[in-house]
Structure formats: structure tokens, C-alpha cells
Motif scaffolding. Structure first.
Motif, short mmCIF file in Angstrom:
data_model
loop_
_atom_site.label_atom_id
_atom_site.label_comp_id
_atom_site.label_asym_id
_atom_site.label_seq_id
_atom_site.Cartn_x
_atom_site.Cartn_y
_atom_site.Cartn_z
N THR A 229 0.82 -1.22 0.00
CA THR A 229 0.00 0.00 0.00
C THR A 229 0.85 1.27 0.00
O THR A 229 1.29 1.74 1.05
CB THR A 229 -0.95 -0.03 1.23
OG1 THR A 229 -1.59 -1.30 1.29
CG2 THR A 229 -2.01 1.06 1.13
N SER A 230 1.10 1.82 -1.18
CA SER A 230 1.87 3.07 -1.27
C SER A 230 0.94 4.25 -0.97
O SER A 230 -0.25 4.21 -1.32
CB SER A 230 2.41 3.28 -2.68
OG SER A 230 2.82 2.07 -3.24
N GLU A 236 -4.21 1.75 -1.71
CA GLU A 236 -4.82 2.61 -0.69
C GLU A 236 -6.25 2.99 -1.09
O GLU A 236 -7.17 2.99 -0.27
CB GLU A 236 -3.95 3.86 -0.50
CG GLU A 236 -4.35 4.71 0.68
CD GLU A 236 -3.47 5.96 0.79
OE1 GLU A 236 -2.56 5.96 1.63
OE2 GLU A 236 -3.69 6.92 0.00
N ALA A 237 -6.41 3.29 -2.37
CA ALA A 237 -7.75 3.66 -2.86
C ALA A 237 -8.73 2.49 -2.70
O ALA A 237 -9.89 2.68 -2.30
CB ALA A 237 -7.67 4.07 -4.33
N ALA A 238 -8.24 1.29 -2.99
CA ALA A 238 -9.12 0.11 -2.86
C ALA A 238 -9.47 -0.13 -1.41
O ALA A 238 -10.65 -0.32 -1.07
CB ALA A 238 -8.42 -1.12 -3.45
N ILE A 239 -8.46 -0.11 -0.53
CA ILE A 239 -8.71 -0.42 0.89
C ILE A 239 -9.62 0.64 1.51
O ILE A 239 -10.52 0.32 2.31
CB ILE A 239 -7.37 -0.52 1.68
CG1 ILE A 239 -6.45 -1.60 1.09
CG2 ILE A 239 -7.63 -0.75 3.17
CD1 ILE A 239 -6.86 -3.04 1.30
N ARG A 240 -9.41 1.90 1.09
CA ARG A 240 -10.28 2.96 1.62
C ARG A 240 -11.75 2.67 1.24
O ARG A 240 -12.66 2.80 2.06
CB ARG A 240 -9.83 4.32 1.04
CG ARG A 240 -10.57 5.50 1.65
CD ARG A 240 -10.11 6.84 1.06
NE ARG A 240 -10.33 6.91 -0.38
CZ ARG A 240 -9.37 7.05 -1.29
NH1 ARG A 240 -8.10 7.15 -0.91
NH2 ARG A 240 -9.65 7.12 -2.57
#
Ligand SMILES: NC(=O)C1=CN([C@@H]2O[C@H](COP(=O)(O)OP(=O)(O)OC[C@H]3O[C@@H](n4cnc5c(N)ncnc54)[C@H](O)[C@@H]3O)[C@@H](O)[C@H]2O)C=CC1
Ligand SMILES: O=C(O)[C@@H]1CCC=N1
Length: 271
Positions: A229-230, A236-240
Motif C-alpha cells: 500500500t503506497s 490505498e484507494a481500494a482499501i479505503r
């Protein structure tokens, strides 16, 4: 070791296939029977060279272990079929979800080793995660033989019977959760313009690689995820987005619901 499978379904086949391959079982001393489908027995005989048929006397006489491999709803008919062949040295191994050791002891008598197990369908490729629970009659030798049998189809561990609902929710049903994630990722990949086979190949290799990474790192899921996750990047966009949809909580709730269902199904097979 003479082992008899009562029930010739997919779990019985998965265990037979894995155990013959590893040498934990030998074809000439592995027996299988079912209720009605003789074509299925013929198929198993041809495929594995095992002994299959309806002569219960031949199959059960002097068996070292009897494996109950029918659906839970048929457990009483299975226990009834084996009852007169049980003696103090017998080992009964159940694969049945939700059926308690005390229920089986009551049907066949509280006099022999009973091992309740929960494998999963990855047994078919030698990668089951199996938990077993023992009754008080299981000797150290019988315990080891059961661990050896289930180790032939993957990982085998021993737990208290009270943990079986949790085990069923994690590893019994678990492969289905991963397939569920795979279904969603496959569909999203195709919606994004990948052709079916390309999405499938990338997805399968991604799951295999992630499973190996998790195994090699001894289960460091959070660290592995963070390493991908950079800041400001795609992961990060997906996890958010997953977090906004409470995906983690949903998965935890689903697993707990599976355990509750296991407990409830088991109520019918308790004494
Ligand atoms: N499918 C899964 O992911 C898992 C299944 N299990 C357990 O494994 C057991 C078997 O499941 P499947 O192989 O999927 O079932 P299945 O329906 O494919 O096979 C059941 C077999 O039992 C036979 N049978 C029923 N009553 C019988 C009797 N009295 N005598 C002889 N044979 C009899 C049927 O003819 C059939 O061959 C179930 O109890 C299930 O709870 C356990 C872990 C995971
Ligand atoms: O869904 C079920 O009830 C069974 C038990 C574990 C996997 N399949």
C-alpha cells in the motif's frame, strides 16, 4: 490399515485420493460403500483400485477404522449400519458437520474410539486444513494414525470438541469465502475490460502467490498488506473503499454467523 468409508461422496473421494497418493492408505485395504448409487462405486473402483460394494460384512469385519462420510441427516442410518461391527478396538472417524461425539457414542455405545473431524474440500488437492477432536477412548496410537491419515490430505491439528463450531466457520466453510472474493474480483476485472481468461489467470496466480506469502511470513497479513500500500496509490484507494463499505466487519460477521449456524445445526445431534 483397513479403512472403510461409509458414504461415497466428494469428501470421501477427496480423502481417499490424497491418502492413497501419500501412502497413508493402500487400495487393497480401503473399502467404500454408499446407499444406492452403484455406478458411483464402480467409478471409484476404476479410478482408485479400491474395494467398493454393498457387502457390508466384508467391508466392516476387522476394520481398523470406519469413516462416516454421509450427510449429517443420514448419520443415524450410518451408525445403525456399523453398530454390530463395533468393538473396544474400533476407531470411528466422523467427517460430519455438527454431529457431536456424545450423539455418536449414544448410538453405537460409549466403548470405542470416536474421532470427530472437520476437513475441507481442498483435501482433493492435498491441501485440506483439518481439525480433529477425540473422545476419551482414543489411544495415543489411534490419535497418531488419525493425524497421519489427515496429514495425507493437508494440515491436521487436534482441538477440543467445543472449538468445532469455530473451526467449521474458519476452515470448513473458509474456502467458499475465498471463492466469493474470487468471484467478485473476476467480475470486476471483466467489467474493467480484461477478457475472461486473462482476468482468471491473473487472479489465480495472485491468490496462489498471496497464500504462499502469507504462509512464508507466518501469517503477517497486516504487514504484507501495508508493504503493497503506497501512500496515494491504487491499493490505498481500494482499501479505503473497502473500509467505507465495512468489508472487514462484514467478513467477521459472516464468519461468526457460520459458527452460530454450525452450533444451531449441531443442536439436533446432541445428547
Ligand atoms: N463439503 C464440504 O465442504 C465438507 C463436508 N463435510 C462433511 O462431509 C460429509 C459428506 O459430505 P459430501 O461428501 O459432500 O456428501 P455427499 O452427499 O456427496 O455424499 C454422501 C454419501 O453418503 C452416502 N450415504 C448416505 N447414507 C448412507 C448410509 N446409511 N450408508 C452408506 N452410505 C450412505 C450417500 O449414498 C453418498 O454416497 C457431510 O457430513 C459433510 O458435513 C465436512 C467438511 C467439509
Ligand atoms: O456448509 C456446510 O454446512 C458444510 C460444513 C463445512 C463446509 N460445508
Amino acid at each position: 490399515m483397513k479403512v472403510v468409508f461409509i458414504g461415497a461422496g466428494s469428501m470421501a473421494e477427496a480423502i481417499i485420493a490424497g491418502a492413497l497418493k501419500s501412502g497413508a492408505l493402500q487400495a487393497e485395504s480401503t473399502y467404500v460403500t454408499n446407499r444406492a448409487n452403484s455406478a458411483r462405486l464402480t467409478e471409484l473402483t476404476i479410478q482408485y483400485g479400491i474395494q467398493a460394494g454393498y457387502d457390508v460384512e466384508t467391508a466392516l469385519k476387522d476394520a481398523d477404522a470406519i469413516v462416516l462420510a454421509m450427510k449429517p441427516k443420514d448419520v443415524l442410518s450410518g451408525l445403525e449400519a456399523i453398530r454390530s461391527y463395533i468393538n473396544e478396538g474400533s476407531v470411528v472417524i466422523s467427517l460430519l458437520a455438527g454431529v457431536g461425539i456424545d450423539f455418536m457414542e449414544q448410538a453405537i455405545g460409549d466403548r470405542c474410539a470416536v474421532i470427530r473431524s472437520m476437513p475441507n474440500t481442498s483435501a482433493a488437492v492435498g491441501k485440506s486444513a483439518t481439525a480433529i477432536a477425540l473422545n476419551k477412548h482414543v489411544t495415543a496410537e489411534q490419535h497418531q494414525a488419525a493425524i497421519d491419515l489427515f496429514s495425507a490430505i493437508g494440515l491436521a491439528i487436534t482441538v477440543e470438541e467445543s472449538k468445532m463450531d469455530a473451526v467449521t466457520a474458519i476452515s470448513g466453510s473458509g474456502p467458499a469465502y475465498i471463492y466469493y472474493v474470487a468471484e467478485a474480483m473476476q467480475a470486476a476485472g471483466e467489467e474493467l475490460g480484461l477478457d475472461h481468461d486473462t482476468a482468471k489467470s491473473l487472479l489465480i496466480q495472485t491468490l496462489l502467490g498471496a497464500a504462499d506469502m502469507l504462509s512464508e511470513s507466518n501469517g503477517q497479513a497486516v504487514a504484507l498488506r501495508k508493504a503493497i500500500t503506497s501512500a496515494g496509490g491504487t491499493t490505498e484507494a481500494a482499501i479505503r473503499t473497502f473500509d467505507e463499505h465495512h468489508v472487514k466487519e462484514s467478513i467477521a460477521a459472516g464468519v461468526k454467523e457460520a459458527a452460530a449456524q454450525s452450533k444451531q445445526l449441531g443442536e439436533a445431534y446432541k445428547r
